[in-house]
Design a protein around this motif. Structure first.
Motif, PDB file in Angstrom:
ATOM      1  N   ALA A  48       0.696  -1.156  -0.169  1.00  0.00           N
ATOM      2  CA  ALA A  48       0.117   0.007  -0.010  1.00  0.00           C
ATOM      3  C   ALA A  48       0.760   1.222   0.025  1.00  0.00           C
ATOM      4  CB  ALA A  48      -0.907   0.103   1.281  1.00  0.00           C
ATOM      5  N   THR A  49       2.121   1.122   0.670  1.00  0.00           N
ATOM      6  CA  THR A  49       2.818   2.347   0.522  1.00  0.00           C
ATOM      7  C   THR A  49       3.387   2.851  -0.484  1.00  0.00           C
ATOM      8  OG1 THR A  49       5.009   1.172   1.283  1.00  0.00           O
ATOM      9  CG2 THR A  49       3.352   2.008   3.163  1.00  0.00           C
ATOM     10  N   ARG A  50       3.425   1.805  -1.513  1.00  0.00           N
ATOM     11  CA  ARG A  50       4.067   1.994  -2.921  1.00  0.00           C
ATOM     12  C   ARG A  50       2.976   2.227  -3.617  1.00  0.00           C
ATOM     13  NH1 ARG A  50       5.343  -2.774  -4.821  1.00  0.00           N
ATOM     14  NH2 ARG A  50       5.035  -4.144  -3.197  1.00  0.00           N
ATOM     15  N   SER A  51       1.907   2.339  -3.453  1.00  0.00           N
ATOM     16  CA  SER A  51       0.348   2.395  -4.412  1.00  0.00           C
ATOM     17  C   SER A  51       0.003   3.892  -4.418  1.00  0.00           C
ATOM     18  CB  SER A  51      -0.337   1.482  -4.106  1.00  0.00           C
ATOM     19  OG  SER A  51       0.410   0.289  -4.158  1.00  0.00           O
ATOM     20  N   VAL A  52      -0.411   4.039  -5.611  1.00  0.00           N
ATOM     21  CA  VAL A  52      -1.449   5.527  -5.526  1.00  0.00           C
ATOM     22  C   VAL A  52      -2.524   5.286  -6.552  1.00  0.00           C
ATOM     23  CG1 VAL A  52       0.645   7.024  -5.626  1.00  0.00           C
ATOM     24  CG2 VAL A  52      -0.080   6.456  -7.657  1.00  0.00           C
ATOM     25  N   ALA A 102       6.511   6.200  -4.904  1.00  0.00           N
ATOM     26  CA  ALA A 102       5.161   6.483  -4.905  1.00  0.00           C
ATOM     27  C   ALA A 102       4.841   7.831  -4.177  1.00  0.00           C
ATOM     28  CB  ALA A 102       4.369   5.598  -3.986  1.00  0.00           C
ATOM     29  N   SER A 103       5.920   8.085  -3.227  1.00  0.00           N
ATOM     30  CA  SER A 103       5.836   9.098  -2.419  1.00  0.00           C
ATOM     31  C   SER A 103       6.237  10.507  -3.362  1.00  0.00           C
ATOM     32  CB  SER A 103       6.835   9.249  -1.206  1.00  0.00           C
ATOM     33  OG  SER A 103       6.611  10.044  -0.279  1.00  0.00           O
ATOM     34  N   GLU A 104       7.143  10.165  -4.347  1.00  0.00           N
ATOM     35  CA  GLU A 104       7.470  11.345  -5.114  1.00  0.00           C
ATOM     36  C   GLU A 104       6.258  11.564  -6.260  1.00  0.00           C
ATOM     37  OE1 GLU A 104      11.365  10.630  -7.213  1.00  0.00           O
ATOM     38  OE2 GLU A 104      12.282  10.570  -5.234  1.00  0.00           O
ATOM     39  N   VAL A 118      -9.823  22.059   1.827  1.00  0.00           N
ATOM     40  CA  VAL A 118      -8.437  22.135   2.577  1.00  0.00           C
ATOM     41  C   VAL A 118      -7.633  21.322   1.604  1.00  0.00           C
ATOM     42  CG1 VAL A 118      -7.150  21.997   4.768  1.00  0.00           C
ATOM     43  CG2 VAL A 118      -9.756  22.197   4.588  1.00  0.00           C
ATOM     44  N   PRO A 119      -6.479  21.826   1.302  1.00  0.00           N
ATOM     45  CA  PRO A 119      -5.226  21.038   0.840  1.00  0.00           C
ATOM     46  C   PRO A 119      -4.972  19.904   1.632  1.00  0.00           C
ATOM     47  CG  PRO A 119      -4.785  23.460   0.517  1.00  0.00           C
ATOM     48  CD  PRO A 119      -5.842  23.185   1.492  1.00  0.00           C
ATOM     49  N   VAL A 120      -4.933  18.594   1.132  1.00  0.00           N
ATOM     50  CA  VAL A 120      -4.543  17.531   2.037  1.00  0.00           C
ATOM     51  C   VAL A 120      -3.606  16.490   1.253  1.00  0.00           C
ATOM     52  CG1 VAL A 120      -5.479  15.364   3.297  1.00  0.00           C
ATOM     53  CG2 VAL A 120      -6.682  17.532   3.235  1.00  0.00           C
ATOM     54  N   ARG A 121      -2.507  16.230   1.754  1.00  0.00           N
ATOM     55  CA  ARG A 121      -1.943  15.261   1.136  1.00  0.00           C
ATOM     56  C   ARG A 121      -2.284  13.510   1.348  1.00  0.00           C
ATOM     57  NH1 ARG A 121       2.420  11.608   1.157  1.00  0.00           N
ATOM     58  NH2 ARG A 121       3.959  11.917  -0.239  1.00  0.00           N
ATOM     59  N   SER A 122      -2.568  12.803   0.204  1.00  0.00           N
ATOM     60  CA  SER A 122      -3.077  11.521   0.320  1.00  0.00           C
ATOM     61  C   SER A 122      -2.815  10.882  -1.141  1.00  0.00           C
ATOM     62  CB  SER A 122      -4.569  11.483   0.514  1.00  0.00           C
ATOM     63  OG  SER A 122      -5.241  11.407  -0.684  1.00  0.00           O
ATOM     64  N   PRO A 123      -3.003   9.627  -0.981  1.00  0.00           N
ATOM     65  CA  PRO A 123      -2.655   8.679  -2.076  1.00  0.00           C
ATOM     66  C   PRO A 123      -3.658   8.797  -3.256  1.00  0.00           C
ATOM     67  CG  PRO A 123      -2.871   7.236  -0.354  1.00  0.00           C
ATOM     68  CD  PRO A 123      -3.157   8.627   0.328  1.00  0.00           C
ATOM     69  N   PHE A 124      -4.822   9.540  -3.003  1.00  0.00           N
ATOM     70  CA  PHE A 124      -5.892   9.568  -4.028  1.00  0.00           C
ATOM     71  C   PHE A 124      -5.684  11.087  -5.021  1.00  0.00           C
ATOM     72  CE2 PHE A 124      -7.376   6.978  -0.429  1.00  0.00           C
ATOM     73  CZ  PHE A 124      -7.847   5.814  -1.025  1.00  0.00           C
ATOM     74  N   LEU A 125      -5.699  10.540  -6.021  1.00  0.00           N
ATOM     75  CA  LEU A 125      -5.239  11.780  -7.110  1.00  0.00           C
ATOM     76  C   LEU A 125      -6.240  11.867  -8.088  1.00  0.00           C
ATOM     77  CD1 LEU A 125      -1.571  10.836  -7.278  1.00  0.00           C
ATOM     78  CD2 LEU A 125      -2.288  12.512  -5.671  1.00  0.00           C
ATOM     79  N   SER A 197      -4.030   2.702   4.934  1.00  0.00           N
ATOM     80  CA  SER A 197      -2.844   3.416   4.943  1.00  0.00           C
ATOM     81  C   SER A 197      -3.130   4.882   4.986  1.00  0.00           C
ATOM     82  CB  SER A 197      -1.967   3.019   3.518  1.00  0.00           C
ATOM     83  OG  SER A 197      -1.070   3.855   3.555  1.00  0.00           O
ATOM     84  N   GLN A 198      -4.319   5.342   4.081  1.00  0.00           N
ATOM     85  CA  GLN A 198      -4.716   6.602   4.160  1.00  0.00           C
ATOM     86  C   GLN A 198      -5.076   7.260   5.579  1.00  0.00           C
ATOM     87  OE1 GLN A 198      -8.768   7.326   2.710  1.00  0.00           O
ATOM     88  NE2 GLN A 198      -8.336   9.673   2.120  1.00  0.00           N
ATOM     89  N   VAL A 199      -5.513   6.399   6.382  1.00  0.00           N
ATOM     90  CA  VAL A 199      -5.917   7.005   7.805  1.00  0.00           C
ATOM     91  C   VAL A 199      -4.623   6.981   8.562  1.00  0.00           C
ATOM     92  CG1 VAL A 199      -6.986   6.406   9.983  1.00  0.00           C
ATOM     93  CG2 VAL A 199      -8.274   5.764   7.860  1.00  0.00           C
ATOM     94  N   GLN A 200      -3.732   5.802   8.397  1.00  0.00           N
ATOM     95  CA  GLN A 200      -2.392   6.034   9.063  1.00  0.00           C
ATOM     96  C   GLN A 200      -1.530   7.081   8.714  1.00  0.00           C
ATOM     97  OE1 GLN A 200      -0.664   2.153   9.783  1.00  0.00           O
ATOM     98  NE2 GLN A 200       1.309   2.904   9.235  1.00  0.00           N
ATOM     99  N   GLN A 201      -1.513   7.343   7.311  1.00  0.00           N
ATOM    100  CA  GLN A 201      -0.399   8.409   6.853  1.00  0.00           C
ATOM    101  C   GLN A 201      -1.044   9.605   7.360  1.00  0.00           C
ATOM    102  OE1 GLN A 201       0.264   8.414   2.466  1.00  0.00           O
ATOM    103  NE2 GLN A 201       0.576   6.243   2.728  1.00  0.00           N
TER     104      GLN A 201
END
Ligand code: CTP
Ligand code: MG
Length: 566
Positions: A48-52, A102-104, A118-125, A197-201
């Protein structure tokens, strides 16, 4: 009767061939050297940490998206899925080689100035159009990466599924097909770990030790496509993460806030805040409801980008370990999961189970019934939980903060259990129905710990000793009427299945003569035939009565004061 069944099929006891969630296939009765639950969970968390997830206009955007996103790293797999509400939304999950890549990709994303929020960082783009015609470098460079799934979480509709089962050669094959076509697939598991992962991050800045872990049917191997996600969020190190013990000797120690209230109200207040945070800030999260008066307080929400219903709790770590136990039972023998899928489907089709909680048997209790049955067959297929507890090593010790002992062996080799039972799954299915047709529900309780029936400690209609909290009854919610209905339905099912076997013996499988085999078992009851169970009108429980297996639920309890709908 069993040998009769075998004669009908003209079969020698034979090893079914179905795939494990964790990919081992072993002959019945031999020891399984399976993957551990912890390995499975860690692998999926890391994945999950490698995924977007990128919303696109359709699957045709994939080559363009791929070419754009590979600038941030090596994309090793990609999956397309749709979420259908009024219209169809398309998404592509991209899996990078490592978390840094993935983070990049996430860090490169822009915030859309035109939209509020509100601008939020998440893996959902989402992937915006350029207005320019882009060259599809994919075809130019001859890349091999293809979409591994197209519309990958679509659930096979009942008609198509029944059509598939009708084409099978025998009941054994029908059971295997049912399992293969309805079990939670790889993409479904990925999406559930991404939700965690979204909640944790989202909270990791403030709570670096926080862990969000899926449990229940999403991970125990008994989940079907589309199943809800049960999630546990721990803010402390109880869900041990890799960093939790990193700096034990440091002389610099964090100041923290003192807990001013007791455990339960502390958890409820924390959940209020987490509920607000999910509701106000997390992309995709909607319809947040707080059910904080239940024995295990939960926050329920819907994730619109994942098409998922999620139940988040913060104080139910034993549920996570229970999932580990169920996962292990599934790994012991490859017949367990297909059998449980078949029995769950049957229970659903005859209305014994229901997606809303109530005075009827839950899928979890039903699973316990199947496991118990497999523990007490003449040649047991599954060991008792006490066997697992006796084989525990020091590294298996797990005691939750509320003192629940979840210690049992995790190492299959150490447990050393192997079964000599080589019955086919269809034989076991019939035996299951016969076993519970004759079970003394009135006087006996079901103990998976002992692997045998024990005296009932109280007057609950159905008593299944909670394996990890043995003073509780897992099926306390089941009413006398529903228990009676269960007895009637298992008798009906035994009768139907036996007739199916007899018909098969006489005519073989005639696919023009439909329906046959499991299709008759799954037939919705004919509304014109009045059966005894139709006199009972089941009541849907209030959500606040959920999970309460300590006391009899109150007749009604309003939850509206705790409910905030986004
Ligand atoms: N659980 C438990 N004791 C209970 C009820 C639930 O330990 N009395 C744990 C089990 O690990 C169960 C999980 O909580 O698997 C989630 O419960 P639930 O969602 O009711 O069952 P699932 O197994 O997830 O099945 P379903 O597909 O119906 O959601
Ligand atoms: Mg569940």
């Amino acid at each position: 009767m069993l040998s009769a069944v075998r004669r009908c099929y003209n079969l020698k006891p034979q090893v079914p061939r179905v795939r494990y969630l964790c990919s081992t296939t072993v002959p019945a009765g031999s020891k399984v050297s399976a993957h551990s639950f912890e390995d499975f969970v860690h692998k999926r968390q890391e994945e999950a940490t490698r995924s977007v997830i990128v919303q696109v206009s359709s699957e045709r955007s994939f080559p363009e998206l791929y070419n754009y996103c590979r600038d941030y790293g090596n994309i090793i797999s990609a999956f397309h899925y749709c979420v259908r509400h009024d219209d169809v939304q398309h998404y592509i999950l991209l899996e990078y080689e490592n978390a840094q890549q993935a983070s990049e990709a996430i860090d490169s994303a822009a915030y859309n100035e035109d939209l509020t929020g509100v601008p939020v960082r998440s893996p959902f783009l989402w992937f915006r159009a350029t207005g320019r015609k882009t060259i599809q470098r994919d075809t130019v460079s001859g890349s091999k990466t293809q979409l591994a799934a197209l519309d990958g979480i679509r659930i096979m509709d009942n008609e198509a599924l029944m059509g598939t089962l009708r084409e099978a050669v025998d009941i054994e094959k029908q059971i295997a097909l049912l399992y293969e076509n309805t079990k939670l697939n790889d993409l479904g598991i990925r999406l559930r770990f991404l939700a965690a992962s979204q909640v944790q991050q989202a909270i990791s800045g403030m709570f670096p030790l926080a862990r969000a872990l899926p449990f229940g049917s999403s991970v125990n191997g008994f989940g079907k496509n589309g199943c809800d996600l049960d999630l546990i969020l721990r803010l402390d190190e109880e869900c041990k993460g890799p960093d939790s013990k990193k700096r034990p000797e440091s002389r610099l120690v964090f100041h923290t806030k003192e807990n001013l209230t007791n455990g339960r109200s502390q958890t409820q207040r924390q959940m209020e805040s987490i509920g607000d945070m999910l509701h106000l800030f997390l992309p995709g999260v909607c319809h947040v409801r707080r059910i904080l008066q239940a024995r295990v307080p939960i926050i329920k929400y819907h994730h619109e980008h994942l098409n998922l219903e999620i139940d988040l709790s913060m104080s139910n770590l034993s549920g996570f370990y229970m999932s580990e136990l169920l996962f292990m039972f599934g790994e012991f023998d490859e017949r367990v999961r297909p059998l449980i899928f078949c029995i769950r489907r049957w229970a659903q089709s005859c209305g014994l189970t229901n997606p809303s909680p109530g005075r009827w048997i839950s899928n979890f209790s039903l699973t316990c019934l199947v496991i118990f049955f497999l523990q007490q067959t003449k040649q047991p297929i599954l060991p008792s939980i006490n066997t697992l507890i006796r084989s525990a090593a020091p590294e298996d010790v797990r005691i939750t903060e509320d003192g629940i002992n979840c210690t049992f062996a995790r190492n299959f080799e150490a447990i050393g259990f192997s079964s000599k039972n080589s019955n086919k799954i269809s034989d076991l299915l019939l035996q299951f129905f016969e076993f519970y047709s004759q079970f003394d529900f009135q006087n006996k309780a079901i103990s998976l710990n002992e692997g045998r029936a024990v005296s009932k400690p109280d007057h609950s209609a159905l008593y299944i000793v909670n394996p990890l909290e043995q003073l509780l009854n897992v099926s306390k919610n089941v009413s006398l009427e529903e228990c009676e209905r269960l007895r009637i339905e298992v008798r009906n099912a035994a009768w139907v299945l036996e007739s199916e076997v007899e018909n098969y013996q006489q005519t073989g499988v005639d696919k023009s003569q439909e329906p046959w085999g499991l299709l008759n078992l799954f037939k919705t009851p004919d509304k014109n035939i009045i059966r005894p169970n139709m006199f009972f009108k089941p009541r849907i429980l209030e959500v606040s009565e959920l999970f309460d297996n300590t006391e009899t639920p109150p007749a009604t309890k309003s939850t509206s004061s705790n409910t905030a709908t986004a």
